[in-house]
Scaffold this motif. Structure first.
Motif, PDB file in Angstrom:
ATOM      1  N   GLU A  99       0.840  -1.194   0.000  1.00 36.67           N
ATOM      2  CA  GLU A  99       0.000   0.000   0.000  1.00 36.67           C
ATOM      3  C   GLU A  99       0.876   1.245   0.000  1.00 36.67           C
ATOM      4  O   GLU A  99       1.891   1.315   0.711  1.00 36.67           O
ATOM      5  N   ARG A 100       0.485   2.239  -0.804  1.00 35.72           N
ATOM      6  CA  ARG A 100       1.206   3.516  -0.822  1.00 35.72           C
ATOM      7  C   ARG A 100       0.910   4.242   0.478  1.00 35.72           C
ATOM      8  O   ARG A 100      -0.248   4.500   0.806  1.00 35.72           O
ATOM      9  N   ILE A 101       1.978   4.565   1.231  1.00 27.73           N
ATOM     10  CA  ILE A 101       1.781   5.252   2.504  1.00 27.73           C
ATOM     11  C   ILE A 101       2.301   6.688   2.498  1.00 27.73           C
ATOM     12  O   ILE A 101       2.031   7.450   3.422  1.00 27.73           O
ATOM     13  N   GLU A 102       3.059   7.033   1.462  1.00 30.10           N
ATOM     14  CA  GLU A 102       3.534   8.415   1.357  1.00 30.10           C
ATOM     15  C   GLU A 102       3.803   8.723  -0.107  1.00 30.10           C
ATOM     16  O   GLU A 102       4.168   7.846  -0.888  1.00 30.10           O
ATOM     17  N   LEU A 103       3.637  10.006  -0.478  1.00 31.85           N
ATOM     18  CA  LEU A 103       3.748  10.419  -1.866  1.00 31.85           C
ATOM     19  C   LEU A 103       4.450  11.768  -1.951  1.00 31.85           C
ATOM     20  O   LEU A 103       4.202  12.654  -1.125  1.00 31.85           O
ATOM     21  N   PHE A 104       5.304  11.911  -2.950  1.00 31.88           N
ATOM     22  CA  PHE A 104       5.927  13.193  -3.290  1.00 31.88           C
ATOM     23  C   PHE A 104       5.798  13.336  -4.794  1.00 31.88           C
ATOM     24  O   PHE A 104       6.108  12.402  -5.543  1.00 31.88           O
ATOM     25  N   GLU A 105       5.324  14.487  -5.252  1.00 34.16           N
ATOM     26  CA  GLU A 105       5.233  14.698  -6.692  1.00 34.16           C
ATOM     27  C   GLU A 105       5.588  16.130  -7.041  1.00 34.16           C
ATOM     28  O   GLU A 105       5.384  17.055  -6.260  1.00 34.16           O
ATOM     29  N   MET A 106       6.150  16.277  -8.232  1.00 33.87           N
ATOM     30  CA  MET A 106       6.494  17.589  -8.755  1.00 33.87           C
ATOM     31  C   MET A 106       6.585  17.499 -10.269  1.00 33.87           C
ATOM     32  O   MET A 106       6.550  16.405 -10.836  1.00 33.87           O
ATOM     33  N   THR A 107       6.715  18.629 -10.919  1.00 36.26           N
ATOM     34  CA  THR A 107       6.890  18.705 -12.364  1.00 36.26           C
ATOM     35  C   THR A 107       8.299  19.199 -12.645  1.00 36.26           C
ATOM     36  O   THR A 107       8.757  20.170 -12.051  1.00 36.26           O
ATOM     37  N   VAL A 108       8.980  18.511 -13.548  1.00 31.60           N
ATOM     38  CA  VAL A 108      10.326  18.901 -13.947  1.00 31.60           C
ATOM     39  C   VAL A 108      10.269  19.352 -15.395  1.00 31.60           C
ATOM     40  O   VAL A 108       9.900  18.569 -16.282  1.00 31.60           O
ATOM     41  N   SER A 109      10.620  20.605 -15.624  1.00 30.12           N
ATOM     42  CA  SER A 109      10.679  21.150 -16.971  1.00 30.12           C
ATOM     43  C   SER A 109      12.136  21.189 -17.416  1.00 30.12           C
ATOM     44  O   SER A 109      12.972  21.822 -16.755  1.00 30.12           O
ATOM     45  N   VAL A 110      12.441  20.482 -18.491  1.00 32.09           N
ATOM     46  CA  VAL A 110      13.780  20.486 -19.058  1.00 32.09           C
ATOM     47  C   VAL A 110      13.742  21.490 -20.204  1.00 32.09           C
ATOM     48  O   VAL A 110      13.042  21.284 -21.196  1.00 32.09           O
ATOM     49  N   VAL A 111      14.467  22.594 -20.027  1.00 29.58           N
ATOM     50  CA  VAL A 111      14.406  23.717 -20.956  1.00 29.58           C
ATOM     51  C   VAL A 111      15.792  24.073 -21.455  1.00 29.58           C
ATOM     52  O   VAL A 111      16.804  23.707 -20.829  1.00 29.58           O
ATOM     53  N   ALA A 112      15.857  24.803 -22.574  1.00 26.57           N
ATOM     54  CA  ALA A 112      17.144  25.174 -23.154  1.00 26.57           C
ATOM     55  C   ALA A 112      17.894  26.186 -22.285  1.00 26.57           C
ATOM     56  O   ALA A 112      19.120  26.153 -22.212  1.00 26.57           O
ATOM     57  N   ASP A 113      17.166  27.067 -21.601  1.00 28.35           N
ATOM     58  CA  ASP A 113      17.789  28.081 -20.761  1.00 28.35           C
ATOM     59  C   ASP A 113      17.032  28.163 -19.434  1.00 28.35           C
ATOM     60  O   ASP A 113      16.093  28.954 -19.299  1.00 28.35           O
ATOM     61  N   ALA A 114      17.443  27.361 -18.468  1.00 26.24           N
ATOM     62  CA  ALA A 114      16.738  27.311 -17.182  1.00 26.24           C
ATOM     63  C   ALA A 114      16.850  28.633 -16.428  1.00 26.24           C
ATOM     64  O   ALA A 114      15.952  29.006 -15.683  1.00 26.24           O
ATOM     65  N   ALA A 115      17.944  29.342 -16.591  1.00 25.98           N
ATOM     66  CA  ALA A 115      18.126  30.616 -15.887  1.00 25.98           C
ATOM     67  C   ALA A 115      17.161  31.669 -16.418  1.00 25.98           C
ATOM     68  O   ALA A 115      16.731  32.548 -15.668  1.00 25.98           O
ATOM     69  N   GLY A 116      16.785  31.555 -17.675  1.00 25.13           N
ATOM     70  CA  GLY A 116      15.888  32.545 -18.285  1.00 25.13           C
ATOM     71  C   GLY A 116      14.426  32.247 -18.084  1.00 25.13           C
ATOM     72  O   GLY A 116      13.573  33.074 -18.370  1.00 25.13           O
ATOM     73  N   LYS A 117      14.113  31.070 -17.583  1.00 29.87           N
ATOM     74  CA  LYS A 117      12.704  30.717 -17.402  1.00 29.87           C
ATOM     75  C   LYS A 117      12.145  31.275 -16.128  1.00 29.87           C
ATOM     76  O   LYS A 117      12.678  31.387 -15.133  1.00 29.87           O
TER      77      LYS A 117
END
Length: 117
Positions: A99-117
């Motif tokens: 049984e799942r007892i804990e969850l962590f989720e997020m979105t990862v955006s892989v972009v050409a210029d992370a500093a500019g996003k």
């Protein structure tokens, strides 16, 4: 780049070839159960390593030894590398007794210029 448990449901932007680590404490009632990947886009992300940090012995309140861990629960560090441009869900879970007892989720955006996003 470090991501902590409180960033649950957050989003990060990184560039291809960059790495990041998600740091999560073990579940308090099932500390032996490990965090594992439940979902990610394998074209965009790859798991590089899963490491469990040592925890302090129960009842050891001695804070004079700076070499001892500061936490009483194990801490898991999952390291990922960004591969291709795009957006990937990252879902991590702890499973105990099938049984799942804990969850962590997020979105990862892989972009050409992370500093500019």
């Amino acid at each position: 780049l470090e991501v902590a448990g409180y960033e649950h449901r957050g989003e990060i932007s990184i560039e291809p070839g960059e790495s990041f680590t998600v740091t999560l404490a073990a579940h308090a009632l099932q500390p032996e159960a490990s965090w594992q990947v439940a979902d990610l886009d394998p074209a965009g992300l790859t798991l590089q390593a899963t490491v469990q940090d040592e925890s302090r012995s129960a009842g050891d309140w001695d804070t004079t030894d700076r070499d001892k861990p500061w936490h009483f629960l194990p801490v898991w560090r999952l390291s990922f590398e960004a591969l291709e441009l795009g957006e990937s869900p990252l879902v991590l879970e702890v499973i105990a007794d099938d049984e799942r007892i804990e969850l962590f989720e997020m979105t990862v955006s892989v972009v050409a210029d992370a500093a500019g996003k």
